[in-house]
Scaffold this motif. Structure first.
Motif, PDB file in Angstrom:
ATOM      1  N   GLU A   6       9.917  -9.014   0.000  1.00 19.97           N
ATOM      2  CA  GLU A   6      10.158  -9.907   0.591  1.00 19.97           C
ATOM      3  C   GLU A   6      11.409 -10.853  -0.010  1.00 19.97           C
ATOM      4  O   GLU A   6      12.420 -11.357   0.897  1.00 19.97           O
ATOM      5  CB  GLU A   6       9.119 -11.065   0.818  1.00 19.97           C
ATOM      6  N   ALA A   7      11.315 -11.004  -1.425  1.00 23.81           N
ATOM      7  CA  ALA A   7      12.457 -11.596  -2.054  1.00 23.81           C
ATOM      8  C   ALA A   7      13.701 -10.745  -1.831  1.00 23.81           C
ATOM      9  O   ALA A   7      14.891 -11.380  -1.795  1.00 23.81           O
ATOM     10  CB  ALA A   7      12.252 -11.871  -3.441  1.00 23.81           C
ATOM     11  N   LEU A   8      13.740  -9.565  -2.049  1.00 20.61           N
ATOM     12  CA  LEU A   8      14.942  -8.714  -1.524  1.00 20.61           C
ATOM     13  C   LEU A   8      15.643  -8.899  -0.327  1.00 20.61           C
ATOM     14  O   LEU A   8      16.691  -9.043  -0.201  1.00 20.61           O
ATOM     15  CB  LEU A   8      14.665  -7.218  -1.822  1.00 20.61           C
ATOM     16  N   VAL A   9      14.870  -8.958   0.973  1.00 24.14           N
ATOM     17  CA  VAL A   9      15.007  -9.306   2.168  1.00 24.14           C
ATOM     18  C   VAL A   9      15.684 -10.698   2.432  1.00 24.14           C
ATOM     19  O   VAL A   9      16.828 -10.750   2.642  1.00 24.14           O
ATOM     20  CB  VAL A   9      13.902  -9.023   3.058  1.00 24.14           C
ATOM     21  N   GLU A  10      15.125 -11.517   1.717  1.00 27.47           N
ATOM     22  CA  GLU A  10      15.693 -12.992   1.434  1.00 27.47           C
ATOM     23  C   GLU A  10      17.028 -13.137   0.841  1.00 27.47           C
ATOM     24  O   GLU A  10      17.835 -13.544   1.521  1.00 27.47           O
ATOM     25  CB  GLU A  10      14.615 -13.914   0.976  1.00 27.47           C
ATOM     26  N   ALA A  11      17.144 -12.417  -0.073  1.00 29.71           N
ATOM     27  CA  ALA A  11      18.280 -12.145  -0.761  1.00 29.71           C
ATOM     28  C   ALA A  11      19.661 -11.649   0.131  1.00 29.71           C
ATOM     29  O   ALA A  11      20.722 -12.323   0.126  1.00 29.71           O
ATOM     30  CB  ALA A  11      18.348 -11.614  -2.253  1.00 29.71           C
ATOM     31  N   ILE A  12      18.991 -10.290   0.724  1.00 32.36           N
ATOM     32  CA  ILE A  12      20.235  -9.894   1.405  1.00 32.36           C
ATOM     33  C   ILE A  12      20.549 -10.660   2.685  1.00 32.36           C
ATOM     34  O   ILE A  12      21.722 -10.653   3.052  1.00 32.36           O
ATOM     35  CB  ILE A  12      19.722  -8.516   1.906  1.00 32.36           C
ATOM     36  N   GLU A  13      19.559 -11.220   3.454  1.00 33.52           N
ATOM     37  CA  GLU A  13      19.603 -12.348   4.437  1.00 33.52           C
ATOM     38  C   GLU A  13      20.421 -13.431   4.103  1.00 33.52           C
ATOM     39  O   GLU A  13      21.519 -14.080   4.982  1.00 33.52           O
ATOM     40  CB  GLU A  13      18.715 -12.512   5.418  1.00 33.52           C
ATOM     41  N   GLY A  14      20.507 -13.920   2.746  1.00 27.81           N
ATOM     42  CA  GLY A  14      20.927 -14.838   2.336  1.00 27.81           C
ATOM     43  C   GLY A  14      22.692 -14.813   2.175  1.00 27.81           C
ATOM     44  O   GLY A  14      23.668 -15.645   1.990  1.00 27.81           O
TER      45      GLY A  14
END
Length: 127
Positions: A6-14
């Motif tokens: 989830e943190a990886l997805v949020e960082a990429i989407e950020g």
């Protein structure tokens, strides 16, 4: 535990990039209705015209996804994108900081994904 994913997805989407997070099994399981990894990639990562919908695949599985599975052998090359392997460690963070990659981490997180042609990146999480 999927917090690191989830943190990886949020960082990429950020970074204003799109993500297509999904989980798949390496082997098909007809009894449970699970397709193979190759089938999943073709279904989820291509549009109705057969065009891929991603530019890069970040794999967080441990182990090789293609070794010993003839049906998956060409799955990554057929997709036609770079495959990055984000490593996770079986050791707790303190142990990883003290010793680095243990033998199990080297075997499952570095050596085996290289059989798939994945580019080994950085650690994403520890246990």
């Amino acid at each position: 535990n999927t917090a690191h994913i989830e943190a990886l997805v949020e960082a990429i989407e950020g970074l204003d990039a799109n993500t297509v997070p999904f989980f798949c099994l390496r082997l098909p399981d007809a009894r449970r209705g699970n397709p193979s990894m190759a089938q999943t990639l073709e279904t989820l990562l291509r549009d109705e015209d057969g065009n891929r919908v991603i530019d890069t695949l970040i794999d967080v599985h441990g182990m090789s996804m293609t070794a010993g599975v003839p049906a998956n052998a060409d799955a990554y090359p057929k997709l036609g994108v770079s495959v990055l392997h984000a490593l996770t460690s079986y050791a707790p963070l303190a142990a990883w900081k003290a010793q680095g990659m243990g033998a199990m981490d080297v075997a499952t997180q570095a050596a085996q994904p290289e059989f798939d042609g994945a580019l080994i990146t950085k650690f994403l999480a520890t246990r």
